[in-house]
Design a protein around this motif. Structure first.
Motif, short mmCIF file in Angstrom:
data_model
loop_
_atom_site.label_atom_id
_atom_site.label_comp_id
_atom_site.label_asym_id
_atom_site.label_seq_id
_atom_site.Cartn_x
_atom_site.Cartn_y
_atom_site.Cartn_z
N UNK A 81 0.83 -1.20 0.00
CA UNK A 81 0.00 0.00 0.00
C UNK A 81 0.87 1.26 0.00
N UNK A 82 1.89 1.28 0.84
CA UNK A 82 2.78 2.44 0.92
C UNK A 82 3.56 2.63 -0.38
N UNK A 83 4.07 1.53 -0.93
CA UNK A 83 4.86 1.62 -2.17
C UNK A 83 4.01 2.12 -3.34
N UNK A 84 2.80 1.61 -3.46
CA UNK A 84 1.91 2.06 -4.52
C UNK A 84 1.53 3.53 -4.32
N UNK A 85 1.30 3.91 -3.08
CA UNK A 85 0.95 5.31 -2.79
C UNK A 85 2.09 6.24 -3.21
N UNK A 86 3.31 5.88 -2.86
CA UNK A 86 4.46 6.71 -3.21
C UNK A 86 4.59 6.82 -4.73
N UNK A 87 4.46 5.71 -5.43
CA UNK A 87 4.57 5.72 -6.88
C UNK A 87 3.52 6.65 -7.50
N UNK A 88 2.27 6.48 -7.10
CA UNK A 88 1.20 7.29 -7.68
C UNK A 88 1.26 8.75 -7.22
N UNK A 89 1.70 9.00 -6.02
CA UNK A 89 1.76 10.38 -5.55
C UNK A 89 2.94 11.14 -6.15
N UNK A 90 3.90 10.43 -6.74
CA UNK A 90 5.02 11.10 -7.40
C UNK A 90 4.62 11.76 -8.72
N UNK A 91 3.44 11.45 -9.23
CA UNK A 91 2.98 12.04 -10.49
C UNK A 91 2.70 13.53 -10.32
N UNK A 92 3.27 14.30 -11.21
CA UNK A 92 3.01 15.73 -11.25
C UNK A 92 2.52 16.04 -12.67
N UNK A 93 1.31 16.59 -12.79
CA UNK A 93 0.79 16.88 -14.13
C UNK A 93 1.63 17.92 -14.87
N UNK A 94 1.68 17.79 -16.18
CA UNK A 94 2.41 18.74 -17.02
C UNK A 94 1.60 20.02 -17.19
N UNK A 95 2.29 21.13 -17.31
CA UNK A 95 1.60 22.38 -17.60
C UNK A 95 1.16 22.46 -19.04
#
Length: 110
Positions: A92-106
């Protein structure tokens, strides 16, 4: 993946890939949902819930167990399966970190 290839990746990425592979089949996701709902379950009870043969369910349980997401205790001829709380939290923590690292492009990135 051979040992020489895995050396190029972090332990975290290797563990995350192991969890992702275990989650990559809808039958395994369904099995996990059953175990989450019931807290523990005998293989035969899982078979009754799914449109799969006993041998197929057993193979999926084996994959989930090898990934560490579930554990099984032998009770006579039956095996009672449940979620492995420590591994579940880690996944759960690993998946959360992976998905939360996404930053949308401008702008349009692709």
């Amino acid at each position: 993946m051979g040992a020489s290839k895995t050396a190029a990746f972090t332990d975290t990425d290797i563990h995350l890939a192991k969890y992702a592979k275990a989650l990559a089949h809808p039958a395994r996701v369904a099995i996990l949902r059953i175990l989450l709902e019931r807290r523990a379950c005998i293989c035969g009870d899982i078979v009754e819930e799914l449109p799969l043969s006993q041998s197929t369910v057993s193979q999926h349980l084996k994959e989930l167990k090898e990934a560490g997401l579930i554990q099984g205790d032998i009770d006579g001829k039956k095996v009672c399966y449940c979620i492995d709380a420590r591994a579940w939290k880690q996944a759960q923590q690993m998946l959360h970190v992976l998905f939360s690292d996404y930053k949308p492009c401008d702008t349009n990135c692709c």
